[in-house]
Design a protein around this motif. Structure first.
Motif, short mmCIF file in Angstrom:
data_model
loop_
_atom_site.label_atom_id
_atom_site.label_comp_id
_atom_site.label_asym_id
_atom_site.label_seq_id
_atom_site.Cartn_x
_atom_site.Cartn_y
_atom_site.Cartn_z
N VAL A 4 43.54 25.17 11.60
CA VAL A 4 42.15 25.63 11.78
C VAL A 4 41.27 24.95 10.74
O VAL A 4 41.50 25.10 9.53
N THR A 5 40.27 24.19 11.18
CA THR A 5 39.28 23.68 10.22
C THR A 5 38.17 24.72 10.09
O THR A 5 37.85 25.43 11.05
N GLY A 6 37.62 24.82 8.89
CA GLY A 6 36.56 25.82 8.67
C GLY A 6 37.12 27.24 8.72
O GLY A 6 36.52 28.14 9.29
N ALA A 7 38.28 27.43 8.07
CA ALA A 7 38.95 28.74 8.12
C ALA A 7 38.48 29.68 7.01
O ALA A 7 38.96 30.80 6.92
N SER A 8 37.54 29.23 6.18
CA SER A 8 37.13 30.07 5.05
C SER A 8 36.09 31.11 5.44
O SER A 8 35.71 31.93 4.60
N ARG B 98 36.34 23.70 2.57
CA ARG B 98 36.08 23.21 1.21
C ARG B 98 36.32 24.28 0.16
O ARG B 98 36.75 23.98 -0.95
N ARG B 99 36.06 25.55 0.48
CA ARG B 99 36.14 26.62 -0.55
C ARG B 99 37.59 27.10 -0.71
O ARG B 99 38.06 28.00 -0.02
N ALA C 299 42.27 22.16 0.86
CA ALA C 299 40.82 22.16 0.67
C ALA C 299 40.30 20.73 0.69
O ALA C 299 40.72 19.90 -0.12
N PHE C 300 39.48 20.42 1.68
CA PHE C 300 38.85 19.09 1.74
C PHE C 300 37.61 19.18 2.63
O PHE C 300 37.39 20.17 3.33
N ASP C 301 36.84 18.12 2.56
CA ASP C 301 35.59 18.03 3.32
C ASP C 301 35.86 17.19 4.57
O ASP C 301 36.29 16.03 4.44
N VAL C 302 35.61 17.74 5.75
CA VAL C 302 35.91 16.98 6.98
C VAL C 302 35.05 15.73 7.12
O VAL C 302 35.34 14.87 7.94
N ARG C 303 34.01 15.61 6.31
CA ARG C 303 33.15 14.41 6.38
C ARG C 303 33.76 13.23 5.64
O ARG C 303 33.23 12.12 5.73
N ASP C 304 34.83 13.48 4.90
CA ASP C 304 35.44 12.46 4.05
C ASP C 304 36.71 11.94 4.75
O ASP C 304 37.77 12.59 4.69
N PHE C 305 36.60 10.79 5.41
CA PHE C 305 37.73 10.30 6.22
C PHE C 305 38.97 10.07 5.38
O PHE C 305 40.09 10.34 5.84
N GLU C 306 38.80 9.57 4.14
CA GLU C 306 39.98 9.33 3.29
C GLU C 306 40.69 10.66 3.00
O GLU C 306 41.92 10.72 3.00
N ALA C 307 39.91 11.72 2.76
CA ALA C 307 40.50 13.04 2.48
C ALA C 307 41.22 13.57 3.72
O ALA C 307 42.30 14.17 3.62
N VAL C 308 40.64 13.36 4.88
CA VAL C 308 41.26 13.82 6.13
C VAL C 308 42.58 13.07 6.36
O VAL C 308 43.61 13.66 6.69
N ILE D 263 25.33 15.97 11.74
CA ILE D 263 26.04 14.96 12.54
C ILE D 263 27.39 14.64 11.89
O ILE D 263 28.42 14.56 12.57
N ASP D 264 27.38 14.51 10.57
CA ASP D 264 28.63 14.14 9.88
C ASP D 264 29.69 15.24 9.98
O ASP D 264 30.88 14.95 10.07
N THR D 265 29.26 16.48 9.94
CA THR D 265 30.24 17.58 9.99
C THR D 265 30.68 17.87 11.42
O THR D 265 31.87 17.84 11.75
#
Ligand code: NDP
Ligand code: 8X3
Length: 254
Positions: free
Chosen positions: A9-13, A36-37, A60-69, A111-113
Motif C-alpha cells: 500500500v502506498t500512502g498507508a500513513s 513519507r511519515r 518510508a520514501f517519497d513516490v516522486r523520487d524514482f531512485e528511492a522507489v 502531477i509528480d505524486t
C-alpha cells in the motif's frame, strides 16, 4: 490466519491507504506499508502485527523520487518478497486556484505524486508480479477523473491521467493473470482537504459539513471485495459517491 500473501500500500500513513492496510490485515494478508511519515508507519506496523498476527514491513520514501522507489523495489526483490496486491494510493490535491492564478509548485506536486509516483511504483513492482503471473493492482483514482468542478483543474488532469493509466495497464497486462481496477471515490473524509488547503483545518472541515461523506473504511471494503473476486473476474473500474453527492453536486442539510 496469515495468507502468506503481501499487500503493498502506498500512502498507508493516513486516510484510504491506512484503512486499506487495516482491512487487508483483517483478511490475514501480510503488508508492505509505505509513505513519507515513518513514525506513522511504525505505529501502524505495531498495531497491526499485534492485532492480526501478520507480518508488516514498512518503507518510508517519497513516490516522486524514482531512485528511492527503485531502491525500495530492489530491497523487496532481494528478500524474495513479491506483492500479490499493489494498491497505488499515494496522492493529493493542492489548492483550488484558477489556472490563470495557479501556483506552479502545487501543480508539480499533484502531477509528480498522483501520476509520476504511480508510474514509478508500477514500473518497479509490476515486473515482479508479472514474473509470478498473479495478483491485483488497485489504482485509487477519483470521481475527479470523470467530471470537473471549478478550481479542480490540475487535480482533475492528474486523476484523468490515472483513469487513462488504469485502462492502459489493463491492456498492457492482458496476456497475464494480473487484474487491474481503478477505485474512484467521491468525497471521503481523510486528511485530503487539510493537505489541499495547506493545513487550514477550518476550511478543510467545511468540505464535509451538512452531509455524510464516505469513510476511508468504505473504500477499503471495496478494495477487499475487488481483490477477492474469482480469478476470471476483473472489475476494471468502480465509481463510488456518498449518497448525498451525485456528480459534483453535494446536497447539504441546513
Ligand atoms: P490523505 O491525505 O489522508 O492520505 C494521503 C496519503 O498519501 C498519505 O499516506 C501520504 O503519506 C501519502 N502521500 C502523499 N504524498 C506522497 C508522496 N510524495 N510520497 C509518498 N506518499 C505520499 O488522503 P486520502 O486518503 O484521501 O488520499 C488517498 C488517495 O485517495 C489519493 O490518491 C487521493 O487523490 C484519492 N482520493 C481521495 C478522495 C477524498 O475525498 N479523500 C476521493 C477520491 C480519491 P505521507 O504524507 O506520510 O507521505
Ligand atoms: C478527491 C475528492 O471531491 O476533491 O478526489 O474530487 S474530490
Amino acid at each position: 490466519m496469515s495468507t502468506n500473501k503481501y499487500v503493498l500500500v502506498t500512502g498507508a500513513s493516513s486516510g484510504i491507504g491506512r484503512a486499506c492496510a487495516v482491512a487487508f490485515a483483517k483478511e490475514g494478508y501480510n503488508l508492505i506499508i509505505t509513505a513519507r511519515r515513518e513514525e506513522r508507519l511504525i505505529a501502524l506496523k505495531d498495531e497491526l502485527e499485534n492485532a492480526y498476527n501478520i507480518i508488516v514491513l514498512y518503507y518510508a520514501f517519497d513516490v516522486r523520487d524514482f531512485e528511492a522507489v527503485k531502491d525500495f523495489a530492489s530491497k523487496l526483490e532481494s528478500s524474495s518478497i513479491i506483492p500479490y496486491i499493489l494498491i497505488n494510493n499515494a496522492g493529493l490535491a493542492v489548492s483550488r486556484n484558477k489556472i490563470q492564478e495557479g501556483i506552479i509548485e502545487d501543480w508539480e506536486r499533484m502531477i509528480d505524486t498522483n501520476v509520476k509516483g504511480l508510474l514509478y511504483v508500477s514500473r518497479c513492482i509490476l515486473p515482479m508480479m508479472i514474473e509470478r503471473n498473479a495478483g491485483v493492482v488497485l489504482n485509487i483514482g477519483s470521481t475527479a477523473g470523470h467530471i470537473i468542478y471549478p478550481g479542480g483543474n490540475v487535480y482533475h488532469a492528474a486523476k484523468y491521467a490515472v483513469k487513462a493509466l488504469n485502462e492502459a495497464m489493463n491492456l498492457d497486462l492482458v496476456d497475464t493473470d494480473i487484474k487491474v481496477c481503478s477505485i474512484d471515490p467521491g468525497a471521503v473524509e481523510t486528511e485530503f482537504s487539510i493537505v489541499r488547503f495547506k493545513g487550514d483545518e477550518e476550511n478543510a472541515k467545511k468540505v464535509y459539513e451538512g452531509y455524510e461523506p464516505l469513510k476511508p473504511a468504505d473504500i477499503a471494503d471495496i478494495a477487499v471485495f475487488v481483490a477477492s473476486r474469482p480469478a476470471h473476474v476483473n472489475i476494471q473500474n468502480i465509481i463510488v459517491y456518498p449518497t448525498a453527492q451525485r456528480s459534483v453536486y453535494v446536497h447539504r442539510k441546513n
